[in-house]
Design an enzyme around this catalytic site. Structure first.
Site, PDB file in Angstrom:
ATOM      1  N   ASP A   1      -3.932  -2.471   0.023  1.00  0.00           N
ATOM      2  CA  ASP A   1      -3.837  -2.637   1.777  1.00  0.00           C
ATOM      3  C   ASP A   1      -3.892  -4.011   2.455  1.00  0.00           C
ATOM      4  OD1 ASP A   1      -3.891  -2.314   4.915  1.00  0.00           O
ATOM      5  OD2 ASP A   1      -4.303  -0.456   4.549  1.00  0.00           O
TER       6      ASP A   1
ATOM      7  N   LEU B   1       5.488  -9.791   4.476  1.00  0.00           N
ATOM      8  CA  LEU B   1       6.482  -9.143   4.950  1.00  0.00           C
ATOM      9  C   LEU B   1       5.553  -7.798   5.635  1.00  0.00           C
ATOM     10  CD1 LEU B   1       8.239 -10.836   3.408  1.00  0.00           C
ATOM     11  CD2 LEU B   1       9.920  -9.334   3.027  1.00  0.00           C
TER      12      LEU B   1
ATOM     13  N   LEU C   1      -7.920  -9.469   0.182  1.00  0.00           N
ATOM     14  CA  LEU C   1      -7.173  -9.898  -1.776  1.00  0.00           C
ATOM     15  C   LEU C   1      -7.891 -10.991  -2.067  1.00  0.00           C
ATOM     16  CD1 LEU C   1      -5.459  -7.903  -3.438  1.00  0.00           C
ATOM     17  CD2 LEU C   1      -3.452  -9.302  -2.464  1.00  0.00           C
TER      18      LEU C   1
ATOM     19  N   GLN D   1      -4.850 -26.050  13.713  1.00  0.00           N
ATOM     20  CA  GLN D   1      -5.690 -26.073  13.188  1.00  0.00           C
ATOM     21  C   GLN D   1      -6.134 -26.740  11.678  1.00  0.00           C
ATOM     22  OE1 GLN D   1      -8.933 -23.456  13.235  1.00  0.00           O
ATOM     23  NE2 GLN D   1     -10.205 -24.762  14.245  1.00  0.00           N
TER      24      GLN D   1
ATOM     25  N   TYR E   1       4.145  -2.306  18.128  1.00  0.00           N
ATOM     26  CA  TYR E   1       4.483  -3.592  17.013  1.00  0.00           C
ATOM     27  C   TYR E   1       5.000  -4.748  17.908  1.00  0.00           C
ATOM     28  CZ  TYR E   1       8.452  -4.868  14.286  1.00  0.00           C
ATOM     29  OH  TYR E   1       8.975  -5.418  13.043  1.00  0.00           O
TER      30      TYR E   1
ATOM     31  N   THR F   1      18.392  -6.131   9.953  1.00  0.00           N
ATOM     32  CA  THR F   1      18.988  -5.676   9.148  1.00  0.00           C
ATOM     33  C   THR F   1      19.229  -4.627   8.230  1.00  0.00           C
ATOM     34  OG1 THR F   1      18.208  -8.161   8.724  1.00  0.00           O
ATOM     35  CG2 THR F   1      18.366  -7.660   7.006  1.00  0.00           C
TER      36      THR F   1
ATOM     37  N   ARG G   1      16.058   4.513  11.617  1.00  0.00           N
ATOM     38  CA  ARG G   1      16.809   3.307  12.405  1.00  0.00           C
ATOM     39  C   ARG G   1      18.522   3.518  12.162  1.00  0.00           C
ATOM     40  NH1 ARG G   1      13.593  -1.725   9.557  1.00  0.00           N
ATOM     41  NH2 ARG G   1      13.512  -0.391   7.780  1.00  0.00           N
TER      42      ARG G   1
ATOM     43  N   ASN H   1       0.962  -1.144  -0.405  1.00  0.00           N
ATOM     44  CA  ASN H   1      -0.167  -0.082  -0.435  1.00  0.00           C
ATOM     45  C   ASN H   1       1.165   1.353   0.030  1.00  0.00           C
ATOM     46  OD1 ASN H   1       0.962   0.041   2.814  1.00  0.00           O
ATOM     47  ND2 ASN H   1      -0.413   0.102   3.801  1.00  0.00           N
TER      48      ASN H   1
HETATM   49  P1  NAD Z   1       9.518  -0.894   5.054  1.00  0.00           P
HETATM   50  O1  NAD Z   1       9.090  -0.091   5.518  1.00  0.00           O
HETATM   51  O2  NAD Z   1      10.923  -0.681   4.181  1.00  0.00           O
HETATM   52  O3  NAD Z   1       9.057  -2.448   4.405  1.00  0.00           O
HETATM   53  C1  NAD Z   1       7.642  -2.452   4.708  1.00  0.00           C
HETATM   54  C2  NAD Z   1       6.614  -2.339   3.556  1.00  0.00           C
HETATM   55  O4  NAD Z   1       5.526  -2.990   3.486  1.00  0.00           O
HETATM   56  C3  NAD Z   1       6.305  -0.988   2.729  1.00  0.00           C
HETATM   57  O5  NAD Z   1       6.249  -1.358   1.701  1.00  0.00           O
HETATM   58  C4  NAD Z   1       5.039  -0.740   3.016  1.00  0.00           C
HETATM   59  O6  NAD Z   1       4.044  -0.110   2.079  1.00  0.00           O
HETATM   60  C5  NAD Z   1       4.174  -2.159   3.141  1.00  0.00           C
HETATM   61  N1  NAD Z   1       3.089  -1.773   4.030  1.00  0.00           N
HETATM   62  C6  NAD Z   1       3.029  -1.673   5.341  1.00  0.00           C
HETATM   63  N2  NAD Z   1       1.697  -1.298   6.079  1.00  0.00           N
HETATM   64  C7  NAD Z   1       0.840  -2.694   5.066  1.00  0.00           C
HETATM   65  C8  NAD Z   1      -0.402  -2.426   4.517  1.00  0.00           C
HETATM   66  N3  NAD Z   1      -1.078  -2.357   5.456  1.00  0.00           N
HETATM   67  N4  NAD Z   1      -1.017  -3.460   3.132  1.00  0.00           N
HETATM   68  C9  NAD Z   1       0.462  -3.591   2.417  1.00  0.00           C
HETATM   69  N5  NAD Z   1       1.621  -3.396   2.326  1.00  0.00           N
HETATM   70  C10 NAD Z   1       2.106  -2.795   3.441  1.00  0.00           C
HETATM   71  O7  NAD Z   1      10.475  -1.923   6.037  1.00  0.00           O
HETATM   72  P2  NAD Z   1      10.996  -3.432   6.206  1.00  0.00           P
HETATM   73  O8  NAD Z   1      12.386  -3.221   7.407  1.00  0.00           O
HETATM   74  O9  NAD Z   1      11.458  -3.760   4.836  1.00  0.00           O
HETATM   75  O10 NAD Z   1      10.088  -4.509   6.914  1.00  0.00           O
HETATM   76  C11 NAD Z   1       9.802  -5.608   5.949  1.00  0.00           C
HETATM   77  C12 NAD Z   1       9.171  -6.623   7.275  1.00  0.00           C
HETATM   78  O11 NAD Z   1      10.056  -7.313   7.489  1.00  0.00           O
HETATM   79  C13 NAD Z   1       8.264  -6.352   8.235  1.00  0.00           C
HETATM   80  O12 NAD Z   1       7.481  -7.332   8.275  1.00  0.00           O
HETATM   81  C14 NAD Z   1       8.968  -6.034   9.405  1.00  0.00           C
HETATM   82  O13 NAD Z   1       8.128  -6.108  10.595  1.00  0.00           O
HETATM   83  C15 NAD Z   1       9.853  -7.233   9.449  1.00  0.00           C
HETATM   84  N6  NAD Z   1      11.039  -6.598  10.139  1.00  0.00           N
HETATM   85  C16 NAD Z   1      12.278  -5.847   9.375  1.00  0.00           C
HETATM   86  C17 NAD Z   1      13.013  -6.410  10.459  1.00  0.00           C
HETATM   87  C18 NAD Z   1      14.733  -5.121   9.645  1.00  0.00           C
HETATM   88  O14 NAD Z   1      15.789  -5.147  10.600  1.00  0.00           O
HETATM   89  N7  NAD Z   1      14.455  -4.568   8.436  1.00  0.00           N
HETATM   90  C19 NAD Z   1      13.146  -6.758  11.262  1.00  0.00           C
HETATM   91  C20 NAD Z   1      12.321  -7.230  11.945  1.00  0.00           C
HETATM   92  C21 NAD Z   1      11.509  -7.884  11.272  1.00  0.00           C
HETATM   93  N1  UDP Z   2      19.578   4.187  17.084  1.00  0.00           N
HETATM   94  C1  UDP Z   2      20.312   5.900  18.155  1.00  0.00           C
HETATM   95  N2  UDP Z   2      20.169   7.056  17.002  1.00  0.00           N
HETATM   96  C2  UDP Z   2      19.158   6.281  15.935  1.00  0.00           C
HETATM   97  C3  UDP Z   2      18.919   5.760  16.165  1.00  0.00           C
HETATM   98  C4  UDP Z   2      18.280   5.484  16.312  1.00  0.00           C
HETATM   99  O1  UDP Z   2      21.608   5.674  18.714  1.00  0.00           O
HETATM  100  O2  UDP Z   2      19.609   7.868  15.282  1.00  0.00           O
HETATM  101  C5  UDP Z   2      19.768   3.873  18.920  1.00  0.00           C
HETATM  102  C6  UDP Z   2      18.258   2.904  18.749  1.00  0.00           C
HETATM  103  O3  UDP Z   2      18.517   3.792  20.202  1.00  0.00           O
HETATM  104  C7  UDP Z   2      18.398   1.202  19.299  1.00  0.00           C
HETATM  105  C8  UDP Z   2      19.192   1.344  18.074  1.00  0.00           C
HETATM  106  O4  UDP Z   2      20.112   2.211  17.256  1.00  0.00           O
HETATM  107  O5  UDP Z   2      19.204   1.056  20.451  1.00  0.00           O
HETATM  108  C9  UDP Z   2      18.939   0.430  17.189  1.00  0.00           C
HETATM  109  O6  UDP Z   2      17.742   1.572  16.522  1.00  0.00           O
HETATM  110  P1  UDP Z   2      16.887   1.115  15.312  1.00  0.00           P
HETATM  111  O7  UDP Z   2      16.268   2.072  15.313  1.00  0.00           O
HETATM  112  O8  UDP Z   2      17.648   1.134  14.485  1.00  0.00           O
HETATM  113  O9  UDP Z   2      16.053  -0.331  15.588  1.00  0.00           O
HETATM  114  P2  UDP Z   2      15.621  -1.158  16.901  1.00  0.00           P
HETATM  115  O10 UDP Z   2      15.580  -0.350  18.104  1.00  0.00           O
HETATM  116  O11 UDP Z   2      14.470  -1.381  16.710  1.00  0.00           O
HETATM  117  O12 UDP Z   2      16.670  -2.044  17.662  1.00  0.00           O
END
Ligand code: NAD
Ligand code: UDP
Length: 307
Positions: A56, A73, A61, A162, A145, A175, A186, A33
């Protein structure tokens, strides 16, 4: 040719997954979305094997063609995004996951839930193994979250137990890599953006909190191994290399050759103090382990930011 749905496919991880699936010879339906993702992340993809559907996932869907894999994701992922979109985050974790599971059930497709290390909250067990139930504050700001993902895991296991759906759960640890948005809040994209502009690096708290950073290509390899495995319980995928946030700031300064200095800002509420995956299960069940070290991954990310 297998057909895969990638919800959240226009996001950071989702777009890398689409790239990899297309290289593997899949047809890919990218459903997004565009809440936090962008069309720029997928604009390089051409060809009739790829279709973008703006939708969304909170809403039903209807997919007419046959589907072999559902990678779910869709969800805001950065703290600044889910704090800005609290209700939406809860809805996509619940209704959105329900709809994605419904598609997998209808099409008898394999299903992968993108869960998170946040299900462990501020962990009292270190490193985190999958049998640890976690220490989450359900009513704190991050709860929208963490609890959405915990509910999504419960729903996924219920569909498996189930309804007999072939489900898989990956608990993703922090990541990073190309296509992270410079302003997504981040730590790695923020620090890189600041360092490349010789601006102050904003470390929250005293920087002693730890995270373990996985390069995106390693993570995606883990996704593909897990969804084709017989494992239905959660599997951690992350890089066990653990760094304090201050060490990360120093690594970013060194990698960019920046003149930036660290400045300290307030620590957000419920910011986990430590985080490191125990990847024994991924090693044993999937033969998976990370291959890209932080310095190398930072260089690859910097190269893409400069481009
Ligand atoms: P991101 O924000 O770049 O990507 C998320 C995507 O989901 C976006 O393109 C957004 O537009 C889409 N989206 C959000 N709500 C939606 C909805 N209701 N319908 C359709 N699309 C929707 O974030 P990301 O880092 O790529 O994360 C992707 C997934 O991986 C997420 O589920 C996140 O929780 C999980 N995850 C990521 C990390 C990381 O470090 N990147 C860590 C843990 C979990
Ligand atoms: N963080 C920071 N400065 C920033 C952004 C993040 O010190 O400008 C810290 C944040 O408080 C956390 C760690 O970096 O302790 C990782 O943050 P991020 O948002 O990347 O991921 P998450 O908290 O979800 O692990």
């Amino acid at each position: 040719m297998p057909t895969s749905i990638v919800t959240g496919g226009a996001g950071f991880l989702g777009s890398h997954l689409c790239d990899r699936l297309l290289r593997e010879g899949h047809r890919v339906l990218c459903v997004d979305n565009l809440d936090t993702g962008t069309l720029e992340n997928i604009e390089h993809i051409r060809g009739e094997e790829f279709t973008f559907v703006q939708h969304d996932m909170v809403d039903h869907l209807d997919i007419r063609e046959s589907i072999d894999y559902v990678f779910h994701l869709a969800s805001p992922a950065s703290p600044i995004d889910y704090l800005r979109l609290p209700l939406h985050t809860l809805k996509v974790g619940s209704y959105g996951t329900h709809n994605a599971l419904g598609i997998a059930k209808k099409h008898r497709a394999r299903f992968l839930l993108a869960s998170t290390s946040e299900v462990y909250g501020d962990p009292l067990v270190h490193p985190q193994r999958e049998d640890y139930w976690g220490n989450v504050n359900p009513i704190g700001p991050r709860g929208v979250y963490d609890e959405a993902k915990r509910y999504a895991e419960a729903l996924t296991m219920a569909y498996h137990r189930q309804q007999g759906v072939d489900t898989h759960i990956v608990r993703i640890f922090n990541t990073y890599g190309p296509r992270m948005r410079p302003f997504d809040g981040r730590a790695i994209p923020t620090f890189l953006r600041q360092a490349l502009a010789d601006k102050p690096i904003t470390v929250f708290g005293d920087g002693s909190q730890t995270r373990s950073f996985c390069y995106v290509d390693d993570l995606i390899e883990g996704f593909l191994r897990l969804i084709d495995s017989d494992e239905h319980g959660p599997v951690n995928i992350g890089n066990p290399g653990e760094f304090t946030i201050l060490q990360l700031a120093d690594a970013v300064i060194a990698a960019t050759g920046s003149a930036s200095k660290v400045v300290y800002e307030a620590l957000p509420q419920d910011d986990p103090t430590v985080r490191q995956p125990d990847i024994t299960r991924a090693r044993q069940l999937l033969g998976w382990e990370p291959t890209v070290e932080l310095d190398d991954g930072l260089q690859r990310t910097i190269a893409s930011l400069r481009r």
